[in-house]
Design a protein around this motif. Structure first.
Motif, mmCIF file in Angstrom:
data_model
loop_
_atom_site.group_PDB
_atom_site.id
_atom_site.type_symbol
_atom_site.label_atom_id
_atom_site.label_comp_id
_atom_site.label_asym_id
_atom_site.label_seq_id
_atom_site.Cartn_x
_atom_site.Cartn_y
_atom_site.Cartn_z
ATOM 1 N N VAL A 48 -6.423 3.967 7.126
ATOM 2 C CA VAL A 48 -6.555 4.630 5.659
ATOM 3 C C VAL A 48 -6.167 3.803 4.587
ATOM 4 C CG1 VAL A 48 -5.402 6.589 4.586
ATOM 5 C CG2 VAL A 48 -6.101 6.887 6.965
ATOM 6 N N SER A 49 -5.181 2.936 4.851
ATOM 7 C CA SER A 49 -4.932 1.980 3.833
ATOM 8 C C SER A 49 -5.360 0.616 3.669
ATOM 9 C CB SER A 49 -3.182 1.838 3.914
ATOM 10 O OG SER A 49 -2.844 1.408 5.094
ATOM 11 N N GLY A 50 -5.588 0.074 4.859
ATOM 12 C CA GLY A 50 -6.361 -1.386 4.862
ATOM 13 C C GLY A 50 -4.945 -2.561 4.960
ATOM 14 N N PHE A 51 -3.888 -1.765 4.819
ATOM 15 C CA PHE A 51 -2.638 -2.908 4.754
ATOM 16 C C PHE A 51 -1.494 -2.006 5.157
ATOM 17 C CE2 PHE A 51 -3.243 -1.243 0.558
ATOM 18 C CZ PHE A 51 -2.114 -0.394 0.391
ATOM 19 N N SER A 52 -0.527 -2.978 5.665
ATOM 20 C CA SER A 52 0.635 -2.232 6.374
ATOM 21 C C SER A 52 1.433 -1.502 5.358
ATOM 22 C CB SER A 52 1.494 -3.303 7.109
ATOM 23 O OG SER A 52 2.808 -2.581 7.474
ATOM 24 N N LEU A 53 1.745 -0.006 5.461
ATOM 25 C CA LEU A 53 2.314 0.668 4.701
ATOM 26 C C LEU A 53 3.777 0.466 4.471
ATOM 27 C CD1 LEU A 53 0.457 3.713 5.849
ATOM 28 C CD2 LEU A 53 0.266 2.617 3.601
ATOM 29 N N HIS A 54 4.528 -0.687 5.216
ATOM 30 C CA HIS A 54 5.750 -0.807 4.732
ATOM 31 C C HIS A 54 5.801 -1.279 3.148
ATOM 32 C CE1 HIS A 54 4.252 -5.002 5.506
ATOM 33 N NE2 HIS A 54 5.274 -5.602 4.472
ATOM 34 N N GLN A 55 4.559 -1.822 2.833
ATOM 35 C CA GLN A 55 4.543 -2.423 1.480
ATOM 36 C C GLN A 55 4.854 -1.086 0.427
ATOM 37 O OE1 GLN A 55 1.408 -4.858 0.786
ATOM 38 N NE2 GLN A 55 1.113 -4.974 2.796
ATOM 39 N N ARG A 56 5.702 -1.444 -0.482
ATOM 40 C CA ARG A 56 5.805 -0.391 -1.501
ATOM 41 C C ARG A 56 5.556 -1.221 -2.882
ATOM 42 N NH1 ARG A 56 7.340 1.933 3.053
ATOM 43 N NH2 ARG A 56 9.487 2.715 3.125
ATOM 44 N N GLY A 57 5.408 -2.170 -3.134
ATOM 45 C CA GLY A 57 4.958 -3.020 -4.442
ATOM 46 C C GLY A 57 6.184 -3.445 -5.055
ATOM 47 N N TYR A 58 7.429 -3.106 -4.683
ATOM 48 C CA TYR A 58 8.617 -3.667 -5.640
ATOM 49 C C TYR A 58 8.870 -5.296 -5.021
ATOM 50 C CZ TYR A 58 11.547 -1.921 -1.698
ATOM 51 O OH TYR A 58 12.235 -1.507 -0.676
ATOM 52 N N ALA A 89 17.471 8.534 -2.530
ATOM 53 C CA ALA A 89 18.401 9.430 -3.456
ATOM 54 C C ALA A 89 17.814 10.064 -4.580
ATOM 55 C CB ALA A 89 19.545 8.544 -4.025
ATOM 56 N N GLN A 90 16.790 9.576 -5.012
ATOM 57 C CA GLN A 90 15.952 10.169 -6.257
ATOM 58 C C GLN A 90 14.595 10.705 -5.720
ATOM 59 O OE1 GLN A 90 15.579 7.038 -9.337
ATOM 60 N NE2 GLN A 90 17.653 7.570 -9.887
ATOM 61 N N ASN A 91 14.479 10.848 -4.621
ATOM 62 C CA ASN A 91 13.166 11.473 -3.822
ATOM 63 C C ASN A 91 11.879 10.853 -4.724
ATOM 64 O OD1 ASN A 91 12.381 13.218 -2.096
ATOM 65 N ND2 ASN A 91 12.158 14.810 -3.355
ATOM 66 N N ILE A 92 11.839 9.465 -4.545
ATOM 67 C CA ILE A 92 10.481 8.823 -5.276
ATOM 68 C C ILE A 92 9.952 8.651 -4.105
ATOM 69 C CG2 ILE A 92 9.713 6.963 -6.500
ATOM 70 C CD1 ILE A 92 12.441 6.649 -7.944
ATOM 71 N N ALA A 93 8.597 9.173 -4.047
ATOM 72 C CA ALA A 93 7.784 8.767 -2.882
ATOM 73 C C ALA A 93 7.486 7.266 -2.808
ATOM 74 C CB ALA A 93 6.359 9.675 -3.005
ATOM 75 N N PRO A 94 7.355 6.714 -1.722
ATOM 76 C CA PRO A 94 7.680 5.187 -1.816
ATOM 77 C C PRO A 94 6.319 4.665 -2.210
ATOM 78 C CG PRO A 94 7.409 5.767 0.529
ATOM 79 C CD PRO A 94 7.681 7.118 -0.365
ATOM 80 N N ARG A 95 5.288 5.195 -2.155
ATOM 81 C CA ARG A 95 4.053 4.505 -2.642
ATOM 82 C C ARG A 95 3.266 5.320 -3.799
ATOM 83 N NH1 ARG A 95 4.625 3.646 2.421
ATOM 84 N NH2 ARG A 95 3.924 5.743 2.960
ATOM 85 N N LEU A 96 4.036 5.858 -4.468
ATOM 86 C CA LEU A 96 3.553 6.754 -5.570
ATOM 87 C C LEU A 96 3.094 5.866 -6.579
ATOM 88 C CD1 LEU A 96 3.171 9.651 -6.742
ATOM 89 C CD2 LEU A 96 5.678 9.725 -7.474
ATOM 90 N N PHE A 97 3.729 4.656 -7.011
ATOM 91 C CA PHE A 97 3.640 3.980 -7.959
ATOM 92 C C PHE A 97 2.850 2.476 -7.750
ATOM 93 C CE2 PHE A 97 7.040 6.767 -9.384
ATOM 94 C CZ PHE A 97 6.637 7.430 -10.367
ATOM 95 N N PHE A 98 2.278 2.426 -6.453
ATOM 96 C CA PHE A 98 1.844 1.497 -5.909
ATOM 97 C C PHE A 98 0.551 1.031 -6.621
ATOM 98 C CE2 PHE A 98 1.117 -0.956 -1.683
ATOM 99 C CZ PHE A 98 1.611 -2.036 -2.343
ATOM 100 N N SER A 99 0.294 -0.018 -7.147
ATOM 101 C CA SER A 99 -0.799 -0.299 -7.737
ATOM 102 C C SER A 99 -2.049 -0.781 -6.868
ATOM 103 C CB SER A 99 -0.816 -1.449 -8.882
ATOM 104 O OG SER A 99 -0.144 -2.696 -8.321
ATOM 105 N N LYS A 100 -1.902 -1.327 -5.764
ATOM 106 C CA LYS A 100 -2.823 -1.721 -4.730
ATOM 107 C C LYS A 100 -3.645 -0.581 -4.540
ATOM 108 C CE LYS A 100 -2.629 -4.914 -0.986
ATOM 109 N NZ LYS A 100 -1.631 -5.650 0.045
ATOM 110 N N LYS A 101 -4.930 -0.664 -4.338
ATOM 111 C CA LYS A 101 -5.813 0.430 -3.760
ATOM 112 C C LYS A 101 -5.929 0.576 -2.344
ATOM 113 C CE LYS A 101 -9.280 1.519 -7.082
ATOM 114 N NZ LYS A 101 -8.780 2.649 -7.662
ATOM 115 N N PHE A 102 -5.762 1.752 -1.865
ATOM 116 C CA PHE A 102 -5.850 2.020 -0.282
ATOM 117 C C PHE A 102 -7.211 2.251 -0.082
ATOM 118 C CE2 PHE A 102 -2.226 4.223 -1.987
ATOM 119 C CZ PHE A 102 -1.033 3.582 -1.298
ATOM 120 N N SER A 103 -7.477 1.898 1.078
ATOM 121 C CA SER A 103 -9.207 2.027 1.322
ATOM 122 C C SER A 103 -9.688 3.365 1.364
ATOM 123 C CB SER A 103 -9.332 1.270 2.899
ATOM 124 O OG SER A 103 -8.332 1.444 4.015
ATOM 125 N N LEU A 104 -8.746 4.427 1.629
ATOM 126 C CA LEU A 104 -9.234 5.682 1.770
ATOM 127 C C LEU A 104 -9.872 5.886 0.180
ATOM 128 C CD1 LEU A 104 -7.165 8.558 2.444
ATOM 129 C CD2 LEU A 104 -7.119 7.843 0.006
#
Ligand SMILES: C[S@@+](CC[C@H](N)C(=O)[O-])C[C@H]1O[C@@H](n2cnc3c(N)ncnc32)[C@H](O)[C@@H]1O
Length: 382
Positions: A154-164, A211-226
């Motif tokens: 679904v992503s094309g890359f490992s989802l441990h990545q958050r972009g930060y 703590a702030q309930n921020i979804a880890p990939r919500l602001f990720f700029s990399k495109k998911f293959s999906l």
């Protein structure tokens, strides 16, 4: 649709719980993963919000293959045009656990040939290109004895990545494992959290986004293959993102880290800024063994050096010093340490009240809990 979510060994139950919260159903833990069912909305939510997941895969074809020739012809018969366009690129990744198919690279090659030959036969000798680095359609092939399952990544890359993570620390903790460690520790997201050897700050940033309930990939700029799939629903994707943005909560919890290396501290500060959690995360340079603690209670989570770069007697002295510092300065704290150096952990001089075996990729690691009583508590106990 049926979905397979992959994670580290030891985090399966946490991932299953996260999937349940995201709306998945028919959830079943498997080795290093979780199987579940979801509609598109739940899949999108999982992709953006699961913290302990490494891959999300959608099985598209299942069949039995008895020989390499059989595999080739069966793959060639599949309706690949439903998943790959002529102008798209694809790549095959294979995991084989089979006596017949014991070379995963060879299986990948045969599957690739079969797909290309099918396209060539139906499209005047034209076929989609292979791009192993950044394919539009990443395809996974799982072979278990004679059972072949073909899955779309679904992503094309490992989802441990958050972009930060901006630059690389020598031994950064994997983000998904860091999130798992924090969840396993039972940290309540309200108590001050301290990582005394924070390195690039992975535990700090993961804790802050939790703590702030921020979804880890919500602001990720990399495109998911999906997002390149024909049936990708942009409106639904936007709706799920909007809903997750509304769930972000302010938090005033104090999350702080120290590291002896100024370079590591800078990385932690960059990461916190990049993840937009620098309002609650603080990192500064300090030697944990010399730092004076002023708090009467708190929560420590850390992964100290495992000792790859130290002599055996030095790493034992190092862990002894961690134990001494805990006893001297951090009475009233609860501490959790993650380490692969089980021998050195024994020299802390503290009895762990919990031991959780985990895997950091191929490495066996343990997460251990220490309750650090302060003087008055010990007196009361006595
Ligand atoms: C395994 S790394 C931590 C990695 C970190 N969790 C991350 O995600 O990047 C261990 C860290 O301990 C730090 N360290 C070693 N001795 C220290 C000391 N006496 N005080 C504070 N930090 C120390 C090292 O500089 C290193 O960054």
């Amino acid at each position: 649709m049926e979905i397979v979510a992959k994670t580290f060994a030891g985090l399966e139950e946490l991932l299953a719980q996260e999937i349940k919260e995201a709306g998945g159903v028919e959830i079943k833990s498997i080795k290093r993963g979780v199987k579940f069912e979801a509609n598109e909305e739940v899949l999108y939510r999982c992709l953006l919000s699961l913290r302990t997941v490494l891959r999300l895969l959608v099985p598209v074809f299942k069949f039995k293959a008895h020989t390499e020739k059989d595999l080739y012809f069966k793959v060639k018969k599949l309706a690949w045009e439903e998943y790959i366009d002529l102008n798209q690129t694809f790549a095959i990744d294979c995991v084989a656990n089979s006596k017949v198919f014991n070379h995963s690279k060879f299986v990948s090659l045969r599957v690739k040939d079969a797909i290309c030959d099918r396209f060539r036969a139906n499209n005047n000798d034209q076929r989609p290109d292979v791009n192993v680095r950044n394919p539009d359609v990443p395809i996974n092939v799982h072979v278990n004895n004679l059972d072949v399952t073909i899955l779309l990544d679904v992503s094309g890359f490992s989802l441990h990545q958050r972009g930060y993570r901006t630059s690389d620390h020598r031994a950064p903790l994997n983000e998904a494992l860091a999130a798992g460690v924090l969840m396993l520790s039972g940290w309540d997201k309200k108590t001050d959290l301290y990582d005394p050897m924070c390195g690039s700050g992975t535990l700090l940033v993961e804790a802050a986004t939790m703590a702030q309930n921020i979804a880890p990939r919500l602001f990720f700029s990399k495109k998911f293959s999906l997002e390149k799939w024909d049936n990708f629903d942009v409106q639904l994707w936007k709706k799920v993102k909007k809903e997750l943005k509304h769930k972000i909560e302010p938090s005033s919890v104090k999350i702080f880290g120290t590291d002896i290396s100024q370079k590591a501290v800078q990385m932690a500060q960059f990461s916190a800024k990049d993840a937009a959690v620098d309002d609650i995360v603080e990192a500064y340079q300090a030697d944990f063994f010399k730092r004076k603690n002023k708090l009467s209670k708190g929560f420590i989570v850390s992964n100290p050096p495992y000792g790859e770069r130290l002599k055996e007697e030095d790493i034992i002295e190092f862990y002894k010093e961690i134990g001494n510092t805990f006893k001297r300065e951090y009475g009233g704290f609860e501490a959790w340490l993650l380490s692969s150096n089980f021998q050195a952990l024994k020299f802390l001089g503290l009895k762990p009240s919990k031991k959780i075996p985990l895997k950091n990729a191929a490495l066996d690691v343990k997460l251990q809990k220490y309750e650090l009583y302060d003087g008055s508590r010990r007196a009361v106990k006595q």
